[in-house]
Motif scaffolding. Structure first.
Motif: not given
Length: 544
Positions: A159, A106, A127, A123-124
């Motif tokens: 992502a 990711l 997501t 972001g990881v």
């Protein structure tokens, strides 16, 4: 500016005698949700490959016309530049995963784009939460199930928050809950962030209610571009194989094509319903007393008990434990008779693939016993693992290719086939044998297949069962299960939690049910459009 624009695009793969795309023109605006429908090998995947620049930069061949993605001309910008605008998920997600852990996968795209450590971590996490894979973040990617890999590959594509997402059968390996959640997550991205979505899907019932437009592709040409309801009306007249189960049920019951013979008040000269909610509202509006009238006698009936022809597969107390402490099967028991047709169902990670691998001897149980009456033919989820040669004709015999309708493609390279064609080719290689089979185990064999091809496969499986071969199919596709299976075994946490005739398991539920059963609430044990239409017609006659 349109986020994706095709202008008179025609494309032919190297060595192909006919083009995959023919004079295709359309524009997708920011914030649009477009579903792409069509039969197998109609050109849908080629459309996505052209949009992300793989056609022609990777595949080669002859290309004419113009594709602009996010304002970038794909003739002068390759897949790397376009990936910053378009997040892409292909039919074989296992080939897209490059990192050793889910967290690393990711983060990979974000790192390449130069995001800060804090932005990458956020972001990881976002997501993973959105796709329900937060519990997988520290798992090794090579230990994931097919459905888990599909969600991870999708997460990697999303992502970076692209302007448009290009998705080729993204729900094909997802269980019903994960599939529905994915579609609505895409709709949320679409509505709240203005992300455009171009989604290829064969199981249209999963996504039409979320769509703004539907493209129908036939022979590489764009033959329909319309809102979902209008598309279903077009399909009923021009391409019945693209109808959803409920649209077909309404059509067969006479509720979408004009006034019924029974009563002028029961009429629906309107577009077919695009989802379960709309279908239930339509039935309630005409006072048909069928919703939820479940008859225990009908729903629970299994017919006369079939005399056993002998056991083909027996699993007793089977455990499959991993060295790191994970457990895939927990004292699993399963008996399948010769000539029996079994659908193996359950959520992603429930143990379906591991059970099949143990049944075929590919894996060895850590505890318990597996016995078979002879050879077990096994088709796993990734068809690419079975394709080893440079041409289709080298993979299987002419007879086997004809049985899966791939005759005439002997000179094509397997990797130039559509996803559904590759799946059928892998199936041909598994079943192309002179040995007597005791059991056929197929793990998600319908990935990339249209309804007509799935029905042909169902008929072929019934034929094998008639010859005394036991058939076990792991599938998330309740419509396909209803087409071939006599019995459903539902797995959870590595063991069977339900094992019963198909009408007992796939009616009356929220997720493990056909679309017809969800609309009718399990009434009459109806699973198929034909059964649902008969129930509705009978009620119309009672009302009259």
């Amino acid at each position: 500016m349109s986020v994706l624009e095709f202008d008179r695009v025609t494309y032919t793969y190297p060595g192909a005698s006919t083009p995959a795309l023919v004079d295709v023109s359309f524009a997708v605006e920011p914030g649009e949700f477009v579903v792409v429908a069509g039969m197998s090998a109609s050109g849908k995947s080629s459309l996505v490959r052209a949009a992300c620049g793989l056609v022609p930069h990777f595949h080669g061949g002859e290309f004419a016309g113009t594709v602009c993605t996010g304002g970038l001309d794909t003739r002068t910008h390759g897949p790397d530049a376009l990936s910053r605008i378009a997040g892409t998920l292909f039919q074989d997600p296992e080939t897209q995963i490059v990192m050793g852990t889910v967290r690393g996968e990711l983060a990979f795209g974000l790192e390449n784009r130069g995001h800060s450590a804090a932005a990458i971590a956020r972001g990881v996490e976002e997501t993973a939460l959105a796709l329900g894979i937060e519990g997988l973040l520290d798992r090794a990617t090579d230990e994931l199930s097919g459905g888990e890999r599909q969600r991870v590959a999708l997460g990697a594509a999303l992502a970076g928050r692209p302007q448009i997402v290009l998705l080729d059968e993204p729900t094909s390996q997802l269980d019903p809950v994960a599939g529905d959640e994915l579609v609505w997550f895409l709709r949320r991205l679409n509505e709240e962030w203005g992300t455009a979505v171009l989604l290829i899907e064969h199981r249209l019932e999963r996504c039409l209610a979320a769509a703004d437009r539907v493209f129908a592709i036939d022979g590489g040409r764009l033959v329909c571009d319309a809102p979902p309801g209008e598309f279903l009306r077009w399909a009923g007249a021009a391409a019945p194989a693209l109808q959803t189960p409920v649209a077909r049920m309404f059509s067969l019951a006479g509720l979408t094509t004009g006034v019924t013979e029974a009563d002028d008040a029961i009429t629906a000269a309107q577009d077919p319903p695009t989802g379960v909610k709309q279908a239930r509202e339509r039935l309630a509006a005409v006072d048909l007393d069928v919703l939820g009238r479940i008859s225990p006698h009908i729903q629970g009936k299994s017919g006369p008990r079939r005399k056993s022809k002998g056991t083909a597969l027996s699993m007793r107390g089977v455990w499959h434990e991993f060295p790191g402490g994970g457990v895939a099967l927990r004292a699993a028991d399963l008996d399948v008779d010769r000539g029996e047709l079994v659908a193996l169902m359950g959520r992603n990670g429930a143990g379906k693939s591991t059970l099949m691998r143990n049944a075929a001897g590919l894996d060895t149980p850590t505890r318990g016993k597996v016995r078979t009456a002879g050879r077990v033919a096994l088709l796993l989820q990734n068809p690419g693992d079975y394709l080893l040669h440079e041409s289709v004709g080298e993979e299987a015999s002419a007879q086997a290719l004809a049985q899966v309708h791939l005759d005439g493609l002997e000179e094509r390279h397997p990797h130039d086939l559509s996803g559904g064609q590759r799946q059928r080719l892998a199936l041909a290689t598994v079943l192309d044998t002179d040995e007597e089979l005791a059991v056929i185990c197929l793990d998600e064999p319908t990935r990339g297949m249209d309804r007509a091809t799935k029905h042909a496969l169902a008929e072929r499986l019934v034929g094998y069962a008639g010859d005394g071969v036991a058939v076990v199919v792991a599938t998330h596709d309740a419509e396909f299960a209803a087409d071939f299976a006599q019995r459903v075994v539902l797995l959870a946490d590595g063991r069977a939690i339900a094992d019963a005739p198909i009408a007992e398991v796939l009616t009356g539920g929220w997720y493990f049910a056909t679309e017809v059963a969800r609309v009718l609430g399990g009434a009459g044990g109806a699973l198929t459009p034909e059964e649902g239409a008969r129930l509705i017609k009978a009620q119309i006659e009672v009302e009259v």
